[in-house]
Design a protein around this motif. Structure first.
Motif, PDB file in Angstrom:
ATOM      1  N   VAL A   1       0.831  -1.195   0.000  1.00  0.00           N
ATOM      2  CA  VAL A   1       0.000   0.000   0.000  1.00  0.00           C
ATOM      3  C   VAL A   1       0.875   1.258   0.000  1.00  0.00           C
ATOM      4  O   VAL A   1       0.620   2.215  -0.738  1.00  0.00           O
ATOM      5  CB  VAL A   1      -0.940  -0.003   1.221  1.00  0.00           C
ATOM      6  CG1 VAL A   1      -1.702   1.314   1.328  1.00  0.00           C
ATOM      7  CG2 VAL A   1      -1.921  -1.171   1.122  1.00  0.00           C
ATOM      8  N   ILE A   2       1.910   1.267   0.833  1.00  0.00           N
ATOM      9  CA  ILE A   2       2.792   2.437   0.903  1.00  0.00           C
ATOM     10  C   ILE A   2       3.470   2.686  -0.433  1.00  0.00           C
ATOM     11  O   ILE A   2       3.571   3.829  -0.901  1.00  0.00           O
ATOM     12  CB  ILE A   2       3.832   2.245   2.025  1.00  0.00           C
ATOM     13  CG1 ILE A   2       3.140   2.322   3.396  1.00  0.00           C
ATOM     14  CG2 ILE A   2       4.938   3.300   1.938  1.00  0.00           C
ATOM     15  CD1 ILE A   2       4.035   1.964   4.561  1.00  0.00           C
ATOM     16  N   GLU A   3       3.927   1.606  -1.085  1.00  0.00           N
ATOM     17  CA  GLU A   3       4.591   1.759  -2.378  1.00  0.00           C
ATOM     18  C   GLU A   3       3.610   2.203  -3.456  1.00  0.00           C
ATOM     19  O   GLU A   3       3.859   3.182  -4.178  1.00  0.00           O
ATOM     20  CB  GLU A   3       5.242   0.441  -2.792  1.00  0.00           C
ATOM     21  CG  GLU A   3       5.946   0.521  -4.151  1.00  0.00           C
ATOM     22  CD  GLU A   3       6.445  -0.838  -4.624  1.00  0.00           C
ATOM     23  OE1 GLU A   3       7.619  -0.931  -5.001  1.00  0.00           O
ATOM     24  OE2 GLU A   3       5.642  -1.811  -4.600  1.00  0.00           O
ATOM     25  N   GLU A   4       2.486   1.519  -3.585  1.00  0.00           N
ATOM     26  CA  GLU A   4       1.572   1.767  -4.697  1.00  0.00           C
ATOM     27  C   GLU A   4       0.898   3.133  -4.614  1.00  0.00           C
ATOM     28  O   GLU A   4       0.628   3.759  -5.645  1.00  0.00           O
ATOM     29  CB  GLU A   4       0.502   0.674  -4.753  1.00  0.00           C
ATOM     30  CG  GLU A   4       1.042  -0.679  -5.191  1.00  0.00           C
ATOM     31  CD  GLU A   4      -0.054  -1.725  -5.327  1.00  0.00           C
ATOM     32  OE1 GLU A   4      -1.243  -1.393  -5.097  1.00  0.00           O
ATOM     33  OE2 GLU A   4       0.284  -2.878  -5.661  1.00  0.00           O
ATOM     34  N   HIS A   5       0.635   3.614  -3.410  1.00  0.00           N
ATOM     35  CA  HIS A   5      -0.116   4.861  -3.283  1.00  0.00           C
ATOM     36  C   HIS A   5       0.748   6.050  -2.875  1.00  0.00           C
ATOM     37  O   HIS A   5       0.230   7.154  -2.684  1.00  0.00           O
ATOM     38  CB  HIS A   5      -1.257   4.680  -2.284  1.00  0.00           C
ATOM     39  CG  HIS A   5      -2.191   3.572  -2.644  1.00  0.00           C
ATOM     40  ND1 HIS A   5      -2.737   3.418  -3.902  1.00  0.00           N
ATOM     41  CD2 HIS A   5      -2.679   2.534  -1.904  1.00  0.00           C
ATOM     42  CE1 HIS A   5      -3.513   2.350  -3.922  1.00  0.00           C
ATOM     43  NE2 HIS A   5      -3.495   1.798  -2.728  1.00  0.00           N
ATOM     44  N   GLY A   6       2.047   5.833  -2.764  1.00  0.00           N
ATOM     45  CA  GLY A   6       2.939   6.947  -2.468  1.00  0.00           C
ATOM     46  C   GLY A   6       2.761   7.529  -1.076  1.00  0.00           C
ATOM     47  O   GLY A   6       2.861   8.744  -0.883  1.00  0.00           O
ATOM     48  N   VAL A   7       2.535   6.674  -0.091  1.00  0.00           N
ATOM     49  CA  VAL A   7       2.320   7.134   1.268  1.00  0.00           C
ATOM     50  C   VAL A   7       3.598   7.749   1.829  1.00  0.00           C
ATOM     51  O   VAL A   7       4.671   7.133   1.773  1.00  0.00           O
ATOM     52  CB  VAL A   7       1.856   5.962   2.170  1.00  0.00           C
ATOM     53  CG1 VAL A   7       1.758   6.396   3.630  1.00  0.00           C
ATOM     54  CG2 VAL A   7       0.520   5.410   1.671  1.00  0.00           C
TER      55      VAL A   7
END
Length: 640
Positions: A323-329
């Motif tokens: 999630v952090i990688e895919e959504h740029g968190v």
């Protein structure tokens, strides 16, 4: 404008009205306040009296009006359904306005309550914001609660409408919500006029004719509703937290102070900027979800991630890093429980290194105490600041933290760093009589906050001013009692060590042992019972029950223990994590009849303990220790 932590903190206490008036300039007001702080009815303080605003306008419409309607407001990531949806600020505003119109069609008006009982789907946030849009007061109940707990909240809030969904999804298990909702309404004395049900394709619910309405049908037929201005001191929401009597306490959050404090906290504590992606892995049923999934990111102008999944099992212990990688968190906030689960499944961090996390810059942990080994592991694996911070349902935003947006301070494992500006934290002697006595640095005592509390904290309990004073303000006149115990060291760092009452913390969920005891006492074979919180490597604490049986109860103890566990699961729900009850001959007590729960907890956790001077019969502790040892507890406890 000062930028250092020391100057900012000093000013927040010495010049509190000027400090918060400056913060309030970031919010759109229909009418400005008569004064910043009304202290005329102390201890019932009010922030920004006379001001009028609308929280939904500040979260959505003003960004659209400023030309930012095309920016992403909300990302819904649901590994349990395999779906990802994105809503721009404009799209989310339109969805909220439409559902607000549907609520108006069901005769919901300003000041009415709407109870929301939903899983982690976008519609949960839409329903919350729709209530705020028309001045209704929402009360979100976590979907894991059983029918009885839902019924108690229905009776207290007396909602005109209940908004729910046909089901929730727990990893690979579907949990139908509608039977729980129907059972709760049947048990409750206060019946809603209508229910709105979001039908999910994996489990459709049977609707009650005349009472229940399909979400999509009524939203499609509704006209969009405009924002309704409310007073800053009007309630935005009620959020129930456990009470020591088993009766839930309805924490009230007002509109004005809440709208000012939350975006201030996102900038100054979490170090986030508008347009950045901020993710809180929690549930909208808890205060963390209210504050940092829905309101703070949207009021501030961030992109918020809403996650329907688990740290492990959806599909593996690398779910968070995907999630952090895919959504740029940029900044991530979760509970230490989640990291303990991830560490257990991926101790070497291989799944972390499989992802590109170059853009990720900080991890915040809260919900229960972050144990130093977990913090150290996260620091080593992620190579970013790992910030333990401390706050409560009642406070609405952090009390103690390392404020990355002001001045990052050195980290001390086991400490939440220093008090956040606005919070005057003291350590008081819980045994002193008369005026509260402040303890020296390093001495453990009751953590308390000098009044007035800053904006965004609870002003009272729902329709229970007397209970508010009794629960929070009576122990130390002039102070808010946090019910947490700890110390402040020579550097001003706060160390939160344990609870001072009978509330236990299970994976960040505050539960009342008194409430669980009330359920156990209802078993026909139980004469007396006690519940303690014992240490758990994953969840922080889990409840453990002790049962003294009635004379003549001749069934096997194991059978009664199993029934007791099942009874708690039925009445409170799986959220309690109640998996063990032990039959004992008697309970250790003082001569005055007080059960020695603290001593029992020390034995169960294998800690050394001192023989209480007032114990009625010292031999009972040996008996309790033997029972706990047979059950796998008390492996190294020694009394003295």
């Amino acid at each position: 404008m000062t930028t250092g932590y020391a100057d900012t903190y000093r000013r927040s206490l010495a010049e509190k009205e000027a400090f918060w008036a400056e913060a309030a300039e970031a919010i759109d007001w229909e009418r400005r306040w008569d004064r910043v702080l009304d202290d005329s009815r102390a201890p019932f303080y009010r922030w920004f009296p006379g001001a009028r605003l609308n929280t939904c306008w500040n979260a959505l419409d003003r960004h659209v009006a400023a030309g930012s309607g095309v920016r992403t407001a909300l990302i819904w990531d649901s590994p349990v359904t395999g779906r990802v949806e994105r809503f721009t600020y404009g799209e989310l505003r339109d969805e909220v306005a439409r559902f607000a119109g549907a609520l108006k069609d069901l005769f919901v008006r300003k000041g009415d309550r709407v109870l929301i009982y939903m899983p982690m789907v976008p519609e949960a946030a839409i329903a919350m914001l729709a209530c705020a849009r028309i001045g209704a007061i929402h009360s979100v109940v976590f979907g894991g609660f059983a029918a009885h707990e839902l019924a108690t909240r229905i009776d207290d809030a007396r909602p005109r409408v209940i908004v729910s969904a046909s089901c929730g999804i727990e990893t690979d298990r579907i949990t139908p919500y509608k039977p729980l909702l129907d059972a709760a309404i049947a048990e409750a004395h206060a019946r809603p006029d209508a229910c709105v049900v979001l039908q999910r394709e994996m489990c459709r619910a049977e609707l009650v004719p005349g009472r229940d309405h399909d979400w999509r049908e009524i939203a499609a037929a509704a006209r969009p509703a405009d924002c309704v201005p409310v007073f800053a001191t009007d309630p935005l929401y009620i959020l129930y937290t456990s009470g020591t009597t088993g009766i839930p306490k309805g924490v009230v959050r007002d509109n004005g102070g809440h709208a000012v404090a939350l975006p201030w906290s996102l900038k100054h504590i979490y170090g986030v900027q508008p347009d950045e992606v901020f993710w809180t892995a929690s549930d909208v049923g808890w205060v963390v979800g209210h504050s940092y999934i829905v309101y703070a990111p949207l009021i501030y102008g961030c992109t918020s991630v809403m996650y329907e999944g688990k740290p492990v099992g959806t599909p593996d212990a690398g779910a968070y890093w995907r999630v952090i990688e895919e959504h740029g968190v940029r900044v991530f906030f979760t509970a230490p429980t989640a990291f303990r689960a991830i560490k257990r499944e991926d101790p070497d961090g291989k799944l972390i290194r499989a992802r590109n996390l170059e853009h990720f810059r900080a991890l915040f942990l809260a919900g229960e105490r972050a144990d130093p080994p977990t913090v150290a592991w996260a620091e080593e694996q992620l190579q970013v600041p790992v910030i333990d911070h401390w706050w409560q349902t009642e406070t609405g935003w952090p009390i103690g933290a390392n404020c990355l947006g002001i001045e990052p301070l050195p980290v001390k494992h086991g400490s939440c760093t220093r008090a956040v500006p606005g919070w005057d934290v003291r350590v008081l002697d819980a045994l002193s009589e008369g005026a509260p006595r402040e303890l020296k640095p390093g001495v453990i005592g009751a953590l308390a906050i000098k009044l007035p509390l800053p904006p965004g904290a609870l002003p009272t309990l729902w329709q229970a001013d007397d209970r508010y004073v009794q629960s929070y303000l009576s122990a130390f006149p002039g102070f808010y009692q946090t019910a947490d115990a700890g110390f402040i060291d020579e550097d001003g760092y706060i160390h939160v060590m344990t609870r001072t009452d009978d509330i236990i913390n299970v994976a960040g969920h505050r539960l009342s042992t008194g409430g669980i005891e009330e359920v156990l006492a209802a078993h026909p074979d139980v004469a007396e019972c006690a519940v303690i919180g014992v240490a758990d490597a994953l969840k922080g604490q889990v409840p453990l029950g002790f049962l003294v049986l009635k004379a003549g109860a001749d069934r096997p103890a194991t059978e009664i223990e199993r029934e007791a566990v099942q009874l708690v699961r039925q009445r409170i729900g799986p959220v309690a994590s109640f998996k063990a009850a032990l039959v004992v001959e008697r309970l250790p007590k003082t001569r005055s009849g007080k059960i020695l729960r603290g001593t029992m907890r020390a034995i169960a956790d294998g800690e050394d303990y001192h023989m209480p001077a007032t114990i009625d019969d010292p031999a009972i502790l040996g008996e309790i220790g033997a029972v706990l040892a047979r059950a796998g507890y008390a492996k190294s406890a020694e009394g003295g």
